[in-house]
Design an enzyme around this catalytic site. Structure first.
Site, short mmCIF file in Angstrom:
data_model
loop_
_atom_site.label_atom_id
_atom_site.label_comp_id
_atom_site.label_asym_id
_atom_site.label_seq_id
_atom_site.Cartn_x
_atom_site.Cartn_y
_atom_site.Cartn_z
N ARG A 1 5.81 54.32 36.09
CA ARG A 1 6.33 53.21 35.30
C ARG A 1 7.19 52.20 36.03
NH1 ARG A 1 8.74 56.55 30.69
NH2 ARG A 1 8.93 57.86 32.53
N ARG B 1 -2.37 51.10 32.65
CA ARG B 1 -2.26 52.18 31.67
C ARG B 1 -2.40 51.70 30.21
NH1 ARG B 1 0.80 56.48 31.24
NH2 ARG B 1 0.10 56.28 29.12
N TYR C 1 8.27 74.54 29.23
CA TYR C 1 7.64 73.62 28.26
C TYR C 1 6.88 74.39 27.19
CZ TYR C 1 8.87 69.71 31.25
OH TYR C 1 9.58 68.79 31.97
O1 1CP Z 1 4.21 59.56 41.72
C1 1CP Z 1 4.22 60.62 41.09
O2 1CP Z 1 5.03 61.51 41.39
C2 1CP Z 1 3.24 60.76 39.97
C3 1CP Z 1 2.68 62.10 39.69
C4 1CP Z 1 3.51 62.98 38.78
C5 1CP Z 1 4.17 64.14 39.14
C6 1CP Z 1 4.35 64.67 40.55
C7 1CP Z 1 3.66 62.85 37.37
C8 1CP Z 1 3.15 61.75 36.53
N1 1CP Z 1 4.31 63.95 36.89
C9 1CP Z 1 4.64 64.74 37.95
C10 1CP Z 1 5.29 66.05 37.92
C11 1CP Z 1 6.07 66.44 36.74
N2 1CP Z 1 5.79 66.28 35.42
C12 1CP Z 1 7.25 67.20 36.83
C13 1CP Z 1 7.84 67.66 38.13
C14 1CP Z 1 8.59 66.55 38.76
C15 1CP Z 1 9.90 66.21 38.16
O3 1CP Z 1 10.79 67.08 38.15
O4 1CP Z 1 10.06 65.07 37.71
C16 1CP Z 1 7.70 67.46 35.55
C17 1CP Z 1 8.95 68.22 35.15
C18 1CP Z 1 6.79 66.86 34.66
C19 1CP Z 1 6.84 66.87 33.19
C20 1CP Z 1 6.87 65.49 32.69
N3 1CP Z 1 5.75 64.72 32.58
C21 1CP Z 1 7.99 64.71 32.34
C22 1CP Z 1 9.44 65.17 32.39
C23 1CP Z 1 9.96 65.34 31.00
C24 1CP Z 1 11.18 66.22 30.93
O5 1CP Z 1 11.04 67.40 30.63
O6 1CP Z 1 12.29 65.70 31.18
C25 1CP Z 1 7.51 63.46 31.95
C26 1CP Z 1 8.30 62.29 31.45
C27 1CP Z 1 6.09 63.49 32.13
C28 1CP Z 1 5.14 62.37 31.93
C29 1CP Z 1 4.71 61.74 33.18
N4 1CP Z 1 4.15 62.40 34.26
C30 1CP Z 1 3.82 61.49 35.24
C31 1CP Z 1 4.21 60.20 34.77
C32 1CP Z 1 4.03 58.91 35.53
C33 1CP Z 1 4.76 60.38 33.50
C34 1CP Z 1 5.27 59.30 32.57
C35 1CP Z 1 4.15 58.91 31.67
C36 1CP Z 1 4.21 57.49 31.29
O7 1CP Z 1 3.65 56.63 32.00
O8 1CP Z 1 4.79 57.23 30.23
#
Ligand code: 1CP
Length: 352
Positions: free
Chosen positions: A41, A50, A161
């Site tokens: 984002r 997206r 989760y």
């Molecule tokens: O550049 C990148 O790193 C993109 C790839 C990526 C990765 C490595 C995404 C895309 N998610 C992740 C890993 C991920 N997902 C983790 C481990 C990394 C970290 O600690 O941040 C975790 C905990 C998640 C779970 C998750 N997915 C969250 C966190 C929520 C919470 O519990 O606080 C969120 C917000 C997502 C959605 C998500 N995943 C990825 C993106 C770009 C998004 C946002 C979606 C959107 O565009 O709205």
């Protein structure tokens, strides 16, 4: 199983790029840098792409996932792509009803809490991972000499989760289950380890050159609980990846007390969040482990001279470790100014 002969690291004339050399414990001429959550984002080109596509559908559309992975590499000149996907993708591909709610994160239709819930978790059919393999192949073909990092969620973070049903600050229900019903806990973490392990393996086999295991929420655990109830499952999740011989990184938030135990599950590199200075992290690891980190994401919003001094400090302290890959101490915040990230890359390449 060894890597297939078509893997990019086995090509004729392959020279390991700076990222892989640093992960192996060397000091390349320029310090490598990439950012957790560099795709996503903070980039206007991502938000545009997206529009109208659900997050997990985007991850499972190979052309889209590949393009989103490449965007930050083109824009920032980082030393690696991180595969655009999510830690809950293998959960979804196994058939569990999970979606990403905007502004919140992964949410399950039904939390997994009882022995019957755990026993009912479906097996993951390996062919379900085909869109992941295809997206990695497309991406690696475009990346050229820049390596792709594959990743997966560690069993504890994934289980949190499933048990909580969504994002949670302290994982209270998860930690209660760990102690109240150790048999169910172990079955749940084994399921998580197996699906997340093949998710990472699929990315590496399809062409990723390194892997990162995210145990983002392990910082809520005591060292004793981590060692007894979590580490063996993380180790199991990494078994397929370890057999491929690629460098492996392990990262969590607030895990300063767990660093050595997390390293002990069988990885080459430790990621460090912004709380622990890298020289102290290196000391806790006996001075022998390459480190990744640890710019405070909050400082991306500070005036450049403040941020520059902070990045210099990170580089200086990183010299205590045998090798250092610059990263943030956690992910890029959604409202970060992307031009600041590009400036950090230029600075690290010039001064690192
Ligand atoms: O550049 C990148 O790193 C993109 C790839 C990526 C990765 C490595 C995404 C895309 N998610 C992740 C890993 C991920 N997902 C983790 C481990 C990394 C970290 O600690 O941040 C975790 C905990 C998640 C779970 C998750 N997915 C969250 C966190 C929520 C919470 O519990 O606080 C969120 C917000 C997502 C959605 C998500 N995943 C990825 C993106 C770009 C998004 C946002 C979606 C959107 O565009 O709205």
């Amino acid at each position: 199983m060894p890597l297939d002969a078509s893997h990019p690291t086995l090509a004729d004339g392959y020279v390991a790029p700076p990222l892989i050399r640093a992960y192996r414990g060397e000091r390349p001429e320029t310090t490598p840098v990439w950012f957790m959550r560099q795709a996503g984002r903070s980039l206007p080109e991502y938000r545009e792409l997206r529009v109208g596509t659900d997050m997990l559908d985007a991850c499972l559309t190979p052309e889209l996932a590949s393009e989103i992975t490449l965007q930050p590499v083109r824009r920032h000149g980082v030393d690696a792509g991180i595969f655009f996907s999510d830690i809950v993708i293998p959960v979804k591909l196994a058939g569990v009803d999970v979606r990403i709610v905007a502004g919140r994160g992964p949410v399950l239709a039904e939390p997994v809490r009882t022995p019957a819930d755990v026993a009912a978790l479906p097996a993951l059919d390996p062919t379900a991972l085909d869109p992941v393999r295809e997206a990695v192949r497309l991406t690696v073909a475009q990346l050229g000499a820049t390596p792709l990092i594959g990743f997966a969620g560690a069993p504890y973070t994934l289980a949190s989760y499933l048990v909580e049903g969504g994002p949670s600050k302290e994982q209270l229900k998860t930690r209660a289950l760990m102690h109240s019903d150790p048999g169910t806990w172990s079955a749940l973490l084994t399921w998580c380890a197996d699906i997340t392990g093949v998710f990472l393996e699929a990315q590496l086999e399809a062409g990723a050159s390194a892997g990162q295991l995210f145990d983002s929420w392990a910082g809520s655990l005591s060292l004793a609980d981590y060692t007894a109830h979590v580490a063996p499952h993380s180790s199991r999740a990494l078994e397929p990846a370890r057999a491929l011989g690629v460098p492996l990184v392990h990262f969590g938030v607030g895990t300063g007390e767990l660093l050595a135990a997390m390293h002990g599950v069988g990885v080459d590199v430790m990621g460090v969040d912004w709380r622990l200075p890298l020289d102290e992290a290196s000391r806790r690891l006996g001075g022998t482990v390459p480190l990744q980190g640890n710019i405070d994401p909050a400082l991306l919003a500070a005036p450049w001279p403040v941020l520059e001094a902070h990045v210099r400090g990170v580089l200086d302290r990183g010299r205590a470790a045998p090798a250092h890959v610059v990263n943030l101490g956690h992910g890029v915040p959604p409202d970060a100014d992307p031009t600041v990230l590009t400036r950090i890359v230029e600075f690290v390449h010039a001064h690192g």
